[in-house]
Write a protein that holds these residues in place. Structure first.
Motif, PDB file in Angstrom:
ATOM      1  N   LEU A  88      -8.742   9.017  25.850  1.00  0.00           N
ATOM      2  CA  LEU A  88      -7.302   8.770  25.911  1.00  0.00           C
ATOM      3  C   LEU A  88      -6.525  10.017  25.496  1.00  0.00           C
ATOM      4  O   LEU A  88      -5.585  10.437  26.186  1.00  0.00           O
ATOM      5  N   LEU A  89      -6.895  10.601  24.367  1.00  0.00           N
ATOM      6  CA  LEU A  89      -6.161  11.758  23.858  1.00  0.00           C
ATOM      7  C   LEU A  89      -6.255  12.943  24.821  1.00  0.00           C
ATOM      8  O   LEU A  89      -5.287  13.695  24.986  1.00  0.00           O
ATOM      9  N   GLU A  90      -7.396  13.091  25.463  1.00  0.00           N
ATOM     10  CA  GLU A  90      -7.533  14.156  26.464  1.00  0.00           C
ATOM     11  C   GLU A  90      -6.609  13.898  27.653  1.00  0.00           C
ATOM     12  O   GLU A  90      -6.030  14.832  28.219  1.00  0.00           O
ATOM     13  N   SER A  91      -6.473  12.623  28.038  1.00  0.00           N
ATOM     14  CA  SER A  91      -5.593  12.293  29.170  1.00  0.00           C
ATOM     15  C   SER A  91      -4.129  12.539  28.810  1.00  0.00           C
ATOM     16  O   SER A  91      -3.327  12.917  29.673  1.00  0.00           O
ATOM     17  N   ILE A  92      -3.773  12.358  27.552  1.00  0.00           N
ATOM     18  CA  ILE A  92      -2.400  12.636  27.118  1.00  0.00           C
ATOM     19  C   ILE A  92      -2.155  14.144  27.083  1.00  0.00           C
ATOM     20  O   ILE A  92      -1.132  14.640  27.570  1.00  0.00           O
ATOM     21  N   ALA A  93      -3.096  14.874  26.517  1.00  0.00           N
ATOM     22  CA  ALA A  93      -2.935  16.328  26.401  1.00  0.00           C
ATOM     23  C   ALA A  93      -2.859  17.007  27.763  1.00  0.00           C
ATOM     24  O   ALA A  93      -2.281  18.096  27.892  1.00  0.00           O
ATOM     25  N   ALA A  94      -3.424  16.394  28.796  1.00  0.00           N
ATOM     26  CA  ALA A  94      -3.479  16.997  30.131  1.00  0.00           C
ATOM     27  C   ALA A  94      -2.236  16.730  30.966  1.00  0.00           C
ATOM     28  O   ALA A  94      -2.199  17.071  32.152  1.00  0.00           O
ATOM     29  N   GLN A  95      -1.184  16.150  30.394  1.00  0.00           N
ATOM     30  CA  GLN A  95       0.004  15.778  31.169  1.00  0.00           C
ATOM     31  C   GLN A  95       0.706  16.993  31.777  1.00  0.00           C
ATOM     32  O   GLN A  95       0.862  18.030  31.131  1.00  0.00           O
ATOM     33  N   SER A  96       1.155  16.836  33.005  1.00  0.00           N
ATOM     34  CA  SER A  96       1.880  17.922  33.680  1.00  0.00           C
ATOM     35  C   SER A  96       3.311  18.048  33.160  1.00  0.00           C
ATOM     36  O   SER A  96       3.937  19.094  33.327  1.00  0.00           O
ATOM     37  N   TYR A  97       3.844  17.000  32.556  1.00  0.00           N
ATOM     38  CA  TYR A  97       5.130  17.085  31.864  1.00  0.00           C
ATOM     39  C   TYR A  97       4.810  17.371  30.404  1.00  0.00           C
ATOM     40  O   TYR A  97       4.213  16.550  29.711  1.00  0.00           O
ATOM     41  N   GLU A  98       5.207  18.528  29.926  1.00  0.00           N
ATOM     42  CA  GLU A  98       4.704  19.011  28.645  1.00  0.00           C
ATOM     43  C   GLU A  98       5.639  18.773  27.472  1.00  0.00           C
ATOM     44  O   GLU A  98       5.269  19.018  26.327  1.00  0.00           O
ATOM     45  N   ASN A  99       6.847  18.265  27.728  1.00  0.00           N
ATOM     46  CA  ASN A  99       7.792  18.003  26.650  1.00  0.00           C
ATOM     47  C   ASN A  99       7.589  16.576  26.133  1.00  0.00           C
ATOM     48  O   ASN A  99       8.381  15.678  26.407  1.00  0.00           O
ATOM     49  N   PHE A 100       6.501  16.389  25.426  1.00  0.00           N
ATOM     50  CA  PHE A 100       6.170  15.067  24.905  1.00  0.00           C
ATOM     51  C   PHE A 100       5.573  15.193  23.511  1.00  0.00           C
ATOM     52  O   PHE A 100       5.169  16.259  23.070  1.00  0.00           O
ATOM     53  N   GLU A 101       5.507  14.061  22.843  1.00  0.00           N
ATOM     54  CA  GLU A 101       4.741  13.920  21.617  1.00  0.00           C
ATOM     55  C   GLU A 101       3.937  12.628  21.733  1.00  0.00           C
ATOM     56  O   GLU A 101       4.327  11.710  22.456  1.00  0.00           O
ATOM     57  N   ALA A 102       2.806  12.590  21.050  1.00  0.00           N
ATOM     58  CA  ALA A 102       2.024  11.361  20.973  1.00  0.00           C
ATOM     59  C   ALA A 102       2.009  10.925  19.520  1.00  0.00           C
ATOM     60  O   ALA A 102       1.546  11.668  18.646  1.00  0.00           O
ATOM     61  N   VAL A 103       2.557   9.748  19.243  1.00  0.00           N
ATOM     62  CA  VAL A 103       2.592   9.204  17.893  1.00  0.00           C
ATOM     63  C   VAL A 103       1.418   8.243  17.764  1.00  0.00           C
ATOM     64  O   VAL A 103       1.416   7.163  18.357  1.00  0.00           O
ATOM     65  N   PRO A 105      -2.711  12.234  34.910  1.00  0.00           N
ATOM     66  CA  PRO A 105      -2.101  13.485  34.444  1.00  0.00           C
ATOM     67  C   PRO A 105      -0.644  13.663  34.849  1.00  0.00           C
ATOM     68  O   PRO A 105       0.083  14.437  34.225  1.00  0.00           O
ATOM     69  N   ASP A 106      -0.199  12.949  35.882  1.00  0.00           N
ATOM     70  CA  ASP A 106       1.205  13.060  36.296  1.00  0.00           C
ATOM     71  C   ASP A 106       2.052  11.893  35.809  1.00  0.00           C
ATOM     72  O   ASP A 106       3.205  11.736  36.224  1.00  0.00           O
ATOM     73  N   ALA A 107       1.513  11.069  34.894  1.00  0.00           N
ATOM     74  CA  ALA A 107       2.214   9.864  34.459  1.00  0.00           C
ATOM     75  C   ALA A 107       3.567  10.182  33.833  1.00  0.00           C
ATOM     76  O   ALA A 107       4.601   9.612  34.212  1.00  0.00           O
ATOM     77  N   LEU A 108       3.592  11.085  32.876  1.00  0.00           N
ATOM     78  CA  LEU A 108       4.847  11.384  32.187  1.00  0.00           C
ATOM     79  C   LEU A 108       5.811  12.145  33.084  1.00  0.00           C
ATOM     80  O   LEU A 108       7.030  11.983  32.978  1.00  0.00           O
ATOM     81  N   TRP A 109       5.295  12.976  33.986  1.00  0.00           N
ATOM     82  CA  TRP A 109       6.174  13.692  34.915  1.00  0.00           C
ATOM     83  C   TRP A 109       6.899  12.712  35.823  1.00  0.00           C
ATOM     84  O   TRP A 109       8.103  12.848  36.059  1.00  0.00           O
ATOM     85  N   ARG A 110       6.175  11.722  36.348  1.00  0.00           N
ATOM     86  CA  ARG A 110       6.804  10.720  37.221  1.00  0.00           C
ATOM     87  C   ARG A 110       7.858   9.934  36.445  1.00  0.00           C
ATOM     88  O   ARG A 110       8.941   9.626  36.965  1.00  0.00           O
ATOM     89  N   ALA A 111       7.539   9.592  35.197  1.00  0.00           N
ATOM     90  CA  ALA A 111       8.513   8.873  34.372  1.00  0.00           C
ATOM     91  C   ALA A 111       9.731   9.749  34.099  1.00  0.00           C
ATOM     92  O   ALA A 111      10.876   9.285  34.178  1.00  0.00           O
ATOM     93  N   GLN A 120       4.330  20.455  39.416  1.00  0.00           N
ATOM     94  CA  GLN A 120       5.073  19.657  38.451  1.00  0.00           C
ATOM     95  C   GLN A 120       5.312  20.438  37.159  1.00  0.00           C
ATOM     96  O   GLN A 120       6.404  20.383  36.584  1.00  0.00           O
ATOM     97  N   ARG A 121       4.300  21.153  36.686  1.00  0.00           N
ATOM     98  CA  ARG A 121       4.461  21.935  35.450  1.00  0.00           C
ATOM     99  C   ARG A 121       5.551  23.001  35.611  1.00  0.00           C
ATOM    100  O   ARG A 121       6.280  23.301  34.670  1.00  0.00           O
ATOM    101  N   GLU A 122       5.640  23.544  36.794  1.00  0.00           N
ATOM    102  CA  GLU A 122       6.621  24.596  37.041  1.00  0.00           C
ATOM    103  C   GLU A 122       8.024  24.041  37.302  1.00  0.00           C
ATOM    104  O   GLU A 122       9.001  24.801  37.287  1.00  0.00           O
ATOM    105  N   ASN A 123       8.124  22.734  37.515  1.00  0.00           N
ATOM    106  CA  ASN A 123       9.417  22.108  37.817  1.00  0.00           C
ATOM    107  C   ASN A 123       9.613  20.847  36.967  1.00  0.00           C
ATOM    108  O   ASN A 123       9.660  19.726  37.493  1.00  0.00           O
ATOM    109  N   THR A 170      -3.209  16.181  43.099  1.00  0.00           N
ATOM    110  CA  THR A 170      -4.101  17.333  43.229  1.00  0.00           C
ATOM    111  C   THR A 170      -3.756  18.377  42.174  1.00  0.00           C
ATOM    112  O   THR A 170      -2.686  18.352  41.551  1.00  0.00           O
ATOM    113  N   ALA A 171      -4.645  19.345  42.007  1.00  0.00           N
ATOM    114  CA  ALA A 171      -4.387  20.434  41.065  1.00  0.00           C
ATOM    115  C   ALA A 171      -3.135  21.197  41.455  1.00  0.00           C
ATOM    116  O   ALA A 171      -2.334  21.599  40.598  1.00  0.00           O
TER     117      ALA A 171
END
Length: 547
Positions: A81-96, A159-165, A54-57, A47-48
Motif C-alpha cells: 500500500l505505502l509503495e502504491s501511495i509513494a508512486a503517485q503521479s500527483y506529488e502534492n500529497f501527504e499520507a496520514v 499510480p494515477d489515482a490522486l492525479w485523476r482526483a 501527469q507529473r509534468e502537468n 502507461t509510463a
C-alpha cells in the motif's frame, strides 16, 4: 477448497440459483486462473508515458491527504500500500498513517521505515486501537489537505489515482469524488471483479454502498460528518448516506483507481450478517432523516426496504392494448391479484399509431393520486405489485417506478432502459433469469435507471409529464426519461414488484425499433447520449453489463 469457501458457495446458490452460481464460479475461475480481467486491467492502466505527462502537468488542487487507519496490518500488504501511495503521479500529497497502538513488531517496522524514506508519509501513533472508524477519524483530524482520501490499510491505489482526483478538484470543486475499483487476490497476483459504476444515484446508494472506493471527500465536510463506530462493517455506507444528505456535489471518476484486497479474514467475510444489519440500520436512519419512515431488513444478503405508505392512496391503472377484451382481462387480474383497496382502471385500445396520444389523454383526465401505465400483456402480478411501486412513486423527486417483468420461464423482458446504447435504448439484462442478480447483484436490489418502459410505469399524477406524440413505440418512454432527467427527477426499478409480460409488446427492444422513432430521438438528444445510471465502460451492444 476450504470449508468456508464451500459454505459461501452454498449460500450463494440458495439466493441466486444453481445455474447462475455455476456461471459465476466459471467467471471467477477464468479471472483467477486465466487472468481474463487481469489482462484488460494491464491494457487499460496508465502507461509510463502517461504517468510522466501527469507529473509534468499537475492540476492546481493543492495538498491532498490520504488517510489510512492501521492496526497490526500484515507487513507485506502494508508495504505494498505505502509503495502504491509513494508512486503517485500527483506529488502534492501527504499520507496520514494513524496506528491504533499496534503490537505487531513487523507492522511497526514497516511504518518506521516508510516514514524515514518519504517525508510525505506521516505516522501518528495512538494510545489505543479505536477500530476502523475511530482510527480513521483520528487520521482525518491530523490531515492538512483540503481533501482527504479514504484508504484501507491493505488495499492499493493506482499510480494515477490522486492525479485523476486532483484534475476533478481543479475543474469542478466537488464535495465528494469516487472512482471505479476492482479486487486483487490476497497474494496480490491477480486483478479481478471490476466494479464499473454509475454516476451518483440516490436509490442505488441506499440499497448498496456502490460508491465505496476510491473516496475523496472535502476534509472539513468529512471531519464534520465523521465515521460512526457503531456501524463498523458498514461504516462507509453510513458515511456516504449522511454525506448525501449534506451535498449533491458528488462526482464519479470512470477509471479503475483503487484495488480492494480480498482478504478472507476481513469483517465483511467473517461477519457478513452483522455488516448487513448495520447497513440496514444506516439506511433506516438515513431515510428517517429524509422524512421517510421505513423498515430496512436483511433479506437474501440484500437491504430490503419497506416504507410506510397511506392505505387509502388512489391508483388508476391505464391499461393499453389492441382490444377491449385483453385490456379488461389484464385489469381484472390486477384487481384480483393485488387486492389494492382504492384501484380504478381505464382502457386504452388501438394500434401503436395512436396509442401514445390516448395514454396522454387518459392520464390528463385522471383524478387519482397515482397512475399505473400498464400493457395489457402484463399478467401474473405478485401480491405487492402495486404497493412496492407506490413506496417510491410517493416521492416528489421520482418521475416513475417500474417492477421486473419476465416471460413465463422467468427471463427478464423488462428491467428498465439503458440509453445511449446501439439502437438508442435497450432493456437492461433482457433474457437473464430474474433471480440471478447479474452485475453486482443489481437486479435483486432497488436501483435507479434512466428510463422505464410504458409496459409498466407508476407515477404520482402531479408528476406526470405528457409523452411526446411524435413517437410510436417504446422510445417515447426513453424520451420521457431524458426530459425528466433535466428536471432532476429519478426513475426507480424495484425487483420486489414482479409480473409476467408477453414478449414483443410496446417495449420494442433492440433492432425492432421504429426508424422514425430513432431519428426523432436522435434529433432531440443527439447520438452520443450519456446514461448516468449505466457505466460508459460497458459495451453498447447489449445492456447486460458486459465489458
Amino acid at each position: 477448497m476450504n470449508s468456508k469457501a464451500i459454505d459461501r458457495i452454498r449460500e450463494y446458490r440458495e439466493s441466486h440459483g444453481t445455474a447462475y452460481t455455476l456461471k459465476r464460479l466459471g467467471q471467477k475461475g477464468k479471472q483467477i486462473l486465466l487472468g481474463t480481467y487481469d489482462r484488460r486491467w494491464k491494457r487499460e492502466k496508465a502507461t509510463a508515458a502517461e504517468l510522466q505527462r501527469q507529473r509534468e502537468n499537475p492540476p492546481e488542487a493543492g495538498l491532498i491527504s490520504v488517510v489510512v487507519p492501521i492496526y497490526n496490518t500484515d507487513p507485506g500488504m502494508l508495504r505494498a500500500l505505502l509503495e502504491s501511495i509513494a508512486a503517485q503521479s500527483y506529488e502534492n500529497f501527504e499520507a496520514v498513517l494513524y496506528d491504533g497502538a499496534s503490537t505487531r513488531a513487523e507492522t511497526l517496522a514497516v511504518l518506521e521505515g516508510a516514514a524515514k524514506a518519504d517525508a510525505r508519509l506521516r505516522v501518528i501513533r495512538g494510545e489505543k486501537n479505536k477500530g476502523i472508524s475511530g482510527n480513521t477519524n483520528e487520521a482525518v483530524k491530523e490531515a492538512k489537505g483540503e481533501y482527504a482520501v479514504l484508504c484501507d490499510h491493505d488495499d492499493l491505489l493506482a499510480p494515477d489515482a490522486l492525479w485523476r482526483a486532483a484534475e476533478c478538484i481543479a475543474n469542478k470543486h466537488p464535495d465528494v469524488i469516487y472512482s471505479d475499483e476492482d479486487r486483487i487476490t490476497e497474494n496480490g497476483w491477480c486483478h479481478m471483479d471490476p466494479h464499473y459504476k454509475p454516476d451518483y444515484c440516490p436509490d442505488t446508494l441506499i440499497s448498496d454502498n456502490y460508491l465505496c472506493h476510491m473516496a475523496v471527500i472535502r476534509r472539513d465536510l468529512l471531519e464534520e460528518t465523521g465515521l460512526r463506530s457503531g456501524f463498523d462493517g458498514s461504516q462507509d455506507h453510513d458515511l456516504f448516506l449522511r454525506l448525501a444528505e449534506k451535498t449533491s456535489r458528488i462526482e464519479h471518476l470512470p477509471y479503475t483507481l483503487y484495488s480492494w484486497r480480498e482478504v478472507f479474514s476481513s469483517k465483511s467475510h467473517r461477519d457478513m450478517w452483522t455488516c448487513l444489519e448495520n447497513g440496514c440500520r444506516a439506511a433506516t436512519e438515513h431515510e428517517g432523516r429524509m422524512g421517510r419512515k421505513v423498515e430496512a431488513v436483511p433479506v437474501n444478503k440484500e437491504i430490503r426496504l419497506w416504507y410506510e405508505i397511506p392505505a387509502d392512496a388512489s391508483v388508476e391503472a391505464i391499461v393499453h392494448g389492441r382490444t377491449d377484451e385483453e385490456c379488461r382481462e389484464c385489469l381484472g387480474e390486477l384487481q384480483f391479484r393485488t387486492d389494492w383497496p382504492n384501484l380504478t382502471g381505464s382502457l386504452v385500445t388501438g394500434g401503436e399509431e395512436e396509442r401514445i396520444g390516448m395514454i396522454n389523454e387518459a392520464a390528463s383526465t385522471s383524478k387519482s393520486d397515482y397512475l399505473l401505465i400498464l400493457d395489457a400483456g402484463v399478467t401474473e402480478m405478485n401480491r405487492y405489485f402495486i404497493r412496492e411501486m407506490l413506496m417510491y412513486a410517493r416521492r416528489d423527486d421520482v418521475a416513475g417506478v417500474t417492477g421486473v417483468l419476465t416471460d413465463p420461464k422467468g427471463r427478464i423482458t423488462h428491467g428498465g432502459f439503458a440509453v445511449g446504447m446501439e439502437h438508442t435504448a435497450q432493456c437492461i439484462n433482457e433474457g437473464m433469469y430474474y433471480r440471478a442478480g447479474g452485475w453486482h447483484d443489481m437486479m435483486n436490489k432497488v436501483h435507479n435507471v434512466s428510463a422505464v418502459s410504458l409496459c409498466c410505469l407508476m407515477v404520482k399524477r402531479v408528476n406526470w409529464v405528457p409523452l411526446d406524440e411524435g413517437f410510436r413505440g417504446g422510445l417515447a418512454a426513453a424520451d420521457l426519461g431524458m426530459r425528466q432527467r433535466l428536471a432532476k427527477k429519478w426513475f426507480v426499478f424495484t425487483p420486489h414488484a414482479k409480473a409476467e409480460l408477453t414478449p414483443n409488446r410496446l417495449l420494442l427492444s433492440g433492432t425492432a425499433r421504429n426508424e422514425n422513432d430513432v431519428s426523432h430521438f436522435e434529433q432531440k438528444w443527439g447520438k452520443n447520449v450519456h446514461d448516468p445510471c449505466y457505466s460508459e465502460r460497458f459495451s453498447k451492444k447489449k445492456a447486460n453489463y458486459h465489458y
